[in-house]
Design a protein around this motif. Structure first.
Motif, short mmCIF file in Angstrom:
data_model
loop_
_atom_site.label_atom_id
_atom_site.label_comp_id
_atom_site.label_asym_id
_atom_site.label_seq_id
_atom_site.Cartn_x
_atom_site.Cartn_y
_atom_site.Cartn_z
N ASP A 63 0.84 -1.21 0.00
CA ASP A 63 0.00 0.00 0.00
C ASP A 63 0.87 1.26 0.00
O ASP A 63 1.81 1.38 0.78
CB ASP A 63 -0.90 -0.01 1.25
N SER A 89 -7.20 4.52 -1.77
CA SER A 89 -6.93 3.08 -1.78
C SER A 89 -8.15 2.28 -2.22
O SER A 89 -8.04 1.33 -3.00
CB SER A 89 -6.49 2.61 -0.39
N HIS A 121 -8.38 -0.07 -5.54
CA HIS A 121 -8.63 -1.51 -5.45
C HIS A 121 -9.90 -1.92 -6.20
O HIS A 121 -9.96 -3.01 -6.78
CB HIS A 121 -8.72 -1.95 -3.99
N TYR A 144 -10.53 -3.56 3.89
CA TYR A 144 -10.35 -4.67 2.94
C TYR A 144 -11.20 -5.87 3.30
O TYR A 144 -11.57 -6.67 2.42
CB TYR A 144 -8.86 -5.01 2.82
N HIS A 165 -2.59 -7.94 1.09
CA HIS A 165 -2.45 -6.51 1.36
C HIS A 165 -1.46 -6.28 2.49
O HIS A 165 -1.52 -6.91 3.53
CB HIS A 165 -3.81 -5.91 1.74
N LYS A 207 -0.05 -3.05 4.70
CA LYS A 207 -0.36 -1.66 5.03
C LYS A 207 0.87 -0.86 5.46
O LYS A 207 0.87 0.38 5.38
CB LYS A 207 -1.40 -1.64 6.16
N ASP A 263 2.39 2.15 3.39
CA ASP A 263 1.57 3.36 3.36
C ASP A 263 1.70 4.14 4.67
O ASP A 263 1.84 5.37 4.66
CB ASP A 263 0.11 2.98 3.11
N GLY A 288 1.95 -1.26 -5.95
CA GLY A 288 1.20 -0.49 -4.98
C GLY A 288 -0.10 -0.02 -5.56
O GLY A 288 -0.30 -0.04 -6.79
N ASP A 289 -1.01 0.40 -4.70
CA ASP A 289 -2.30 0.91 -5.19
C ASP A 289 -2.24 2.39 -5.52
O ASP A 289 -3.11 2.90 -6.23
CB ASP A 289 -3.40 0.64 -4.16
#
Length: 444
Positions: free
Chosen positions: A26, A73, A77, A268, A313, A315, A318, A356-357
């Motif tokens: 992320d 995000s 996604h 998520y 995922h 986190k 991020d 990454g998103d």
């Protein structure tokens, strides 16, 4: 090779379809950082495992919605999972489902939070939020607001930390703007506006509710007690991410194969839930390497249980970017790198993608940007390109070039020997992959 069928002049193709594992770090993308010699964290980090995977695979840039369009995000996604052509239900809906709330269909839903404020020149500016130890006060504030909720036909689901999900019963359309400024230093508390005429009534109802709630909070005993104790009053509610849960196709119907997710946050869990994806939640660990190894182990188990696509995922990248500490994301990537070795054996039997998103720059006064994010794809069918190091600058020359969010799923399924064959229709919806189980003709 199998023998050809009766009357055929071509051999029967082997079934060598593979699963896909999409690892999202992320907020991976970044900007050049002066303290790192103008390099991004991904470029500057010592990541021998990522570099080894890069030499094995092919790469490019992931720009979810093109240059200049900074995604959240959840929307990134949504497109990554193949749903860019579907109306997004709103993050509030996803947060509610992720919290285990059985949200009804067709009811406008918003995400609310108790905030502190300061009035300047006739405008209310948001200055903070409920602290972790404010739980008792938040409960008291919700009790004080109970008559307001009832008068406005608002259902409340507390989420903790001064946050709640609000359902505006009687309102079907949730296409309205946020009252939460999000960028508190730039904007004041905002008026709710309808994005579409169908949501005019909801916008008016939300504004009336928010004003009455503020009046109650300002005069209530809980905030008077807080001020007397030297604490800031939680005297305003903000709302954001409003939407409505609606019937949408599930992951299998949209993409053709069973999907699953290894989740790390409430968001998520909700995204997997609304799309009907199998999911297993893995609470984040402080040890980044151990956390990643645990997630990939769960991804393998989901594949063994029948998932043909698994989203993993992470986190921590991020979170590091949002600290605005120039070396924080670099440190996370270096801590993660040894654990990424578990992907090497997985890539012997699956298509593995790492990207990454969005970008979460470690510099400048921004949260998310449309700066490019490294994209790496590894697997038995992926021919290695000339890129030998992981990072934005080296991957600029990768074979895949610029890949948008809605292009990634077909690209991965094609490498997984599951390309959707355009012109061959076995389902009413054009799926991202060759469907695993199209509807069979019943025998009379």
């Amino acid at each position: 090779m199998k023998p050809i069928g009766y009357g055929e002049d071509q051999p029967t193709l082997d079934d060598d379809r593979m699963p896909v594992v999409l690892v999202i770090l992320d907020g991976l993308g970044d900007r050049g950082i002066p303290e790192l010699g103008g390099r991004t964290p991904a470029e500057a980090a010592h990541t021998p495992v990522l570099d080894r995977l890069t030499r094995r695979g092919a790469s490019g840039w992931h720009l979810p919605f093109g240059w200049g369009r900074a995604p959240s995000s959840e929307v990134a996604h949504w497109a990554l999972f193949g749903f860019s052509g579907m109306p997004f239900p709103g993050r509030a809906v996803l947060e509610g489902l992720g919290a285990g709330i059985d949200l009804p269909f067709g009811v406008a839903t918003t995400f609310a939070a108790f905030r502190t404020s300061h009035e300047v020149a006739g405008r209310l500016h948001i200055t903070g939020r409920a602290a972790p130890d404010d739980g008792a006060d938040v409960d008291a504030l919700l009790a004080e607001l109970a008559p307001v909720f009832e008068r406005h036909s608002v259902q409340v689901h507390a989420l903790g930390r001064g946050e709640a999900l609000l359902l505006f019963t009687g309102h079907v359309h949730g296409d309205v703007t946020d009252s939460d400024p999000f960028f508190e230093r730039l904007h004041p508390w905002l008026r709710v506006l309808a994005v579409d005429p169908s949501s005019d009534a909801l916008a008016a109802a939300m504004n009336a509710f928010l004003h009455e709630a503020r009046g109650t909070l300002c005069l209530g005993a809980t905030n008077r007690s807080r001020v007397a104790a030297g604490k800031p009053a939680l005297d305003v509610l903000t709302t954001k991410w409003t939407g409505t849960r609606a019937a949408i196709p599930g992951f299998v119907e949209q993409n053709g194969v069973a999907g699953a997710a290894v989740t790390s946050t409430r968001l998520y869990r909700g995204l997997a839930g609304v799309l009907g994806m199998a999911q297993r939640h893995v609470a984040p660990q402080a040890d980044h390497a151990a956390d990643f190894v645990a997630r990939v182990a769960v991804a393998r188990a989901l594949i063994d249980d029948g998932a043909r696509f698994v989203h993993v995922h992470v986190k921590s990248t991020d979170e590091a970017g949002h600290t605005q500490e120039p070396t924080a994301k670099l440190g996370v990537l270096e801590a993660l790198d040894p654990a990424l070795a578990v992907l090497e054996s997985l890539a012997d039997r699956a298509i593995v993608a790492i990207t990454g998103d969005h970008a979460s720059p470690s510099v400048d006064g921004v949260l998310h940007t449309a700066d490019p994010t490294p994209l790496l794809i590894v697997g038995p069918t992926v021919r290695a390109d000339a890129v030998v190091a992981f990072g934005e600058r080296p991957m600029q020359t990768g074979w895949f070039g610029v890949v948008h969010a809605d292009e990634l799923m077909p690209l991965l399924f094609s490498h997984a020997n599951r390309p959707a064959f355009i012109g061959h229709r076995v389902t009413p919806r054009q799926t991202s992959a060759l469907p695993d189980e199209p509807e069979a003709m019943p025998l009379a």
